[in-house]
Design a protein around this motif. Structure first.
Motif, short mmCIF file in Angstrom:
data_model
loop_
_atom_site.label_atom_id
_atom_site.label_comp_id
_atom_site.label_asym_id
_atom_site.label_seq_id
_atom_site.Cartn_x
_atom_site.Cartn_y
_atom_site.Cartn_z
N LEU A 177 -69.76 -37.97 85.43
CA LEU A 177 -68.47 -38.22 84.80
C LEU A 177 -68.03 -36.98 84.01
N LEU A 178 -66.77 -36.67 84.15
CA LEU A 178 -66.20 -35.55 83.41
C LEU A 178 -66.18 -35.90 81.92
N ASP A 198 -64.57 -35.65 69.34
CA ASP A 198 -65.75 -36.24 69.96
C ASP A 198 -65.84 -35.80 71.42
N PHE A 199 -67.00 -35.33 71.82
CA PHE A 199 -67.23 -34.92 73.22
C PHE A 199 -67.69 -36.16 73.98
N THR A 200 -66.82 -36.69 74.83
CA THR A 200 -67.05 -38.02 75.39
C THR A 200 -66.52 -38.10 76.83
N THR A 201 -66.94 -39.15 77.53
CA THR A 201 -66.39 -39.44 78.86
C THR A 201 -65.13 -40.30 78.78
N ASP A 202 -64.82 -40.79 77.59
CA ASP A 202 -63.65 -41.66 77.41
C ASP A 202 -62.39 -40.81 77.24
N ILE A 203 -62.00 -40.17 78.34
CA ILE A 203 -60.87 -39.24 78.34
C ILE A 203 -59.83 -39.72 79.35
N GLN A 225 -60.01 -42.63 82.41
CA GLN A 225 -59.23 -43.85 82.19
C GLN A 225 -58.29 -44.13 83.36
N LEU A 226 -57.68 -43.06 83.90
CA LEU A 226 -56.79 -43.23 85.04
C LEU A 226 -57.55 -43.71 86.27
N LEU A 227 -58.73 -43.14 86.52
CA LEU A 227 -59.51 -43.55 87.68
C LEU A 227 -59.91 -45.02 87.58
N ARG A 228 -60.34 -45.45 86.42
CA ARG A 228 -60.73 -46.85 86.25
C ARG A 228 -59.54 -47.78 86.44
N LEU A 243 -67.30 -48.19 91.84
CA LEU A 243 -66.61 -47.16 91.06
C LEU A 243 -66.27 -47.68 89.67
N CYS A 244 -65.79 -48.91 89.57
CA CYS A 244 -65.48 -49.50 88.27
C CYS A 244 -66.72 -49.60 87.39
N ALA A 245 -67.86 -49.93 88.01
CA ALA A 245 -69.10 -50.03 87.25
C ALA A 245 -69.50 -48.68 86.68
N ARG A 246 -69.31 -47.61 87.45
CA ARG A 246 -69.64 -46.27 86.97
C ARG A 246 -68.75 -45.86 85.81
N LEU A 247 -67.54 -46.42 85.76
CA LEU A 247 -66.59 -46.10 84.69
C LEU A 247 -66.53 -47.21 83.65
N GLY A 248 -67.58 -48.03 83.58
CA GLY A 248 -67.56 -49.20 82.71
C GLY A 248 -67.44 -48.89 81.23
N ASP A 249 -67.90 -47.72 80.79
CA ASP A 249 -67.83 -47.38 79.36
C ASP A 249 -66.51 -46.73 78.96
N VAL A 250 -65.61 -46.58 79.92
CA VAL A 250 -64.31 -45.97 79.65
C VAL A 250 -63.34 -47.04 79.18
N THR A 251 -62.54 -46.71 78.20
CA THR A 251 -61.57 -47.68 77.66
C THR A 251 -60.53 -48.06 78.70
N PRO A 252 -60.35 -49.35 78.98
CA PRO A 252 -59.31 -49.76 79.95
C PRO A 252 -57.92 -49.51 79.39
N LEU A 253 -56.99 -49.20 80.27
CA LEU A 253 -55.61 -48.98 79.83
C LEU A 253 -54.92 -50.30 79.56
#
Length: 403
Positions: free
Chosen positions: A124-125, A164-169, A173-176, A199-209
Motif C-alpha cells: 500500500l502506498l 502522520d505517515f500513513t496508508t490512509d491517504i 481511499q479512492l481505490l477502496r 481488494l477491499c480487504a487489503r484496503l480495510g484500514d483505509v477510511t471509507p469515503l
C-alpha cells in the motif's frame, strides 16, 4: 400484462419497443439517459432508444443496459490512453485489460481490479497526512487558540497538529470506494467480484469515503506513479455511478459512461503527445474570451501555443456533430469563434469517423479555414495513434492536408 423489466439498447441505436406503465415511461423520458416516447395508440407501449452514454442503470424499476458501438477493447483503449498516455502502447503493453468481458460494467470492473492489483503489488502506498488531534503528549505543533478555547486552564490533553505517515491517504481511499461501488453494480461476474472483495480487504484500514461528499484530492507525482492509472479509473467510476445522481425527481442508480467525453479526453491526450516534437505546449479547456469586455467565455478542447504563449492551433473534439434546433452548423460557428478570438487562420474539428464527413471549409470574407477530420476508432491502437500523428502534423502546419 407483463411489463418490461430490462432493456438492452445500443448507443445511438434504433428505437426499441417496450411494455411499460405510463409513469415508468415518463420517468425514463425525464431521466435524459434515454429517449422514450409513448405509442399514440397503445398507452402501455413505448419506444425507447439510447443516447451517447453506455453502461447499466436502474430507472424506475427498469434495468437499462446500453452497449457501445465500439468494441469493448477499443473503448477501454481510449479510456486507458487518456488516463496514462505515457505507457508503452506501441510495444504492445496493455494498460487496460478487459479480459473476455463484452459488457461495459463487467469489463470496467475487471480492468479496474487488474490495475489496482498491479499498483498494490509493492504494498500500500503511504504518505503524509496532516492530522488535528487531542493527545496526552505534545506531537507536532500545539494549536494554542484551540487549546485555550477548549481546555482553558487544563494542561492535558493537548490540541496539536502533526503530520502522520500513513496508508490512509486519498489514493487508497479512492481505490477502496471504487471497489465497493463496483460491488453494488449489477452484472459483475463472480470471479471479478471475488477479486474486488479481496481488494477491499487489503484496503480495510483505509477510511471509507462519505457518500455525497466531494472526492478527496490527489496530485500525480513521482511517488504515486504506480497508482495514477487506477486512481483515474476510480475517479471515473465514482463520478459516473453515484447513487445520488438525479435528473429532476428521477433517481438514476448504476454506471453510465459518456462516450463523447471519452473521445474528447482521448483526442486531447493523444494530440498533446503527438505535438511534442513540434515544440511549444498544449492546454486542454484553456480559458479565452470572445469579446473585449471578457464577458463571453470560450473554452476550446485543445490549444497549441508556442513557447512564448502565442496560440498556434486550436482543435475541438466532437464525437458526434451537434445539431441543435435552429443551429444546424453549430460546430462550425463554434470553431470560427475560437479562431476569431485567438487570431488564428485555421481551426480543426475532430469527429469519430462515421458521424461526420471529412472536409474543409473556407469562411467567406474572413479567410479562415475550418478543417473537419474523421478519426477511425475501430482500428488497432497503433493505427489510431498514427492517424493522430498525421492530424498533429496538420495542426502544426496550418493549411496542411486532411487525414
Amino acid at each position: 400484462m407483463t411489463f418490461t423489466r430490462r432493456l438492452d439498447l445500443t448507443e445511438h441505436g434504433g428505437w426499441v419497443a417496450a411494455t411499460l406503465p405510463p409513469a415508468t415511461g415518463h420517468r425514463l423520458a425525464e431521466s435524459r439517459v434515454v429517449e422514450a416516447r409513448p405509442d399514440p395508440h397503445e398507452p402501455d407501449r413505448w419506444q425507447v432508444r439510447a443516447l451517447a452514454r453506455v453502461g447499466v442503470v436502474r430507472i424506475a424499476g427498469v434495468e437499462v443496459s446500453i452497449a457501445p458501438k465500439l468494441p469493448i477493447g477499443r473503448l477501454f483503449f481510449l479510456l486507458g490512453y487518456a488516463a496514462d498516455p505515457t505507457r508503452g502502447w506501441r510495444t504492445g503493453e496493455d494498460l487496460v485489460d478487459t479480459g473476455s468481458h463484452t459488457g461495459v460494467v463487467p469489463a470496467l470492473a475487471h480492468a479496474f481490479e487488474r490495475l489496482a492489483d498491479r499498483a498494490l503489488r509493492q504494498g500500500l502506498l503511504q504518505g503524509y497526512r496532516t492530522m488535528d488531534d487531542a493527545l496526552p503528549v505534545v506531537r507536532g505543533r500545539i494549536r494554542t487558540t484551540d487549546q485555550m478555547r477548549r481546555r482553558y486552564g487544563v494542561p492535558l490533553p493537548v490540541e496539536v497538529t502533526y503530520d502522520d505517515f500513513t496508508t490512509d491517504i486519498p489514493e487508497n481511499q479512492l481505490l477502496r470506494a471504487a471497489a465497493e461501488r463496483l460491488l453494488r453494480l449489477p452484472g459483475i461476474p463472480g470471479s471479478v467480484r471475488h477479486r474486488l472483495l479481496r481488494l477491499c480487504a487489503r484496503l480495510g484500514d483505509v477510511t471509507p469515503l462519505v457518500p455525497g461528499r466531494p472526492l478527496p484530492c490527489w496530485r500525480p507525482s513521482r511517488l504515486n506513479s504506480r497508482y495514477q492509472a487506477p486512481c483515474r479509473f476510480a475517479t471515473l467510476i465514482l463520478n459516473n455511478s453515484s447513487v445520488e445522481h438525479r435528473h429532476g425527481d428521477v433517481r438514476v442508480d448504476g454506471f453510465l459512461l459518456d462516450v463523447a467525453k471519452v473521445f474528447e479526453d482521448f483526442v486531447c491526450a493523444a494530440l498533446t503527445q503527438a505535438l511534442r516534437p513540434y515544440g511549444g505546449r498544449c492546454r486542454a479547456q484553456a480559458r479565452h474570451h470572445l469579446d473585449e469586455a471578457c464577458e463571453i467565455l470560450l473554452r476550446p478542447d485543445l490549444v497549441h501555443y508556442t513557447d512564448d504563449g502565442v496560440p498556434q492551433a486550436v482543435a475541438d473534439a466532437k464525437y458526434k456533430a451537434e445539431q441543435p434546433e435552429g443551429f444546424p452548423e453549430a460546430d462550425l460557428y463554434q470553431i470560427l469563434a475560437y479562431c476569431t478570438a485567438l487570431g488564428l487562420p485555421a481551426g480543426h474539428l475532430i469527429y469519430a469517423k462515421g458521424n461526420e464527413l471529412q472536409t474543409r471549409h473556407t469562411v467567406r470574407g474572413a479567410g479562415v479555414s475550418i478543417f473537419q477530420h474523421a478519426l477511425t476508432l475501430d482500428e488497432e491502437p497503433p493505427r489510431i495513434l498514427t492517424a493522430v500523428e498525421r492530424l498533429a502534423a496538420c495542426l502544426a502546419n496550418t493549411g496542411g492536408d486532411l487525414l
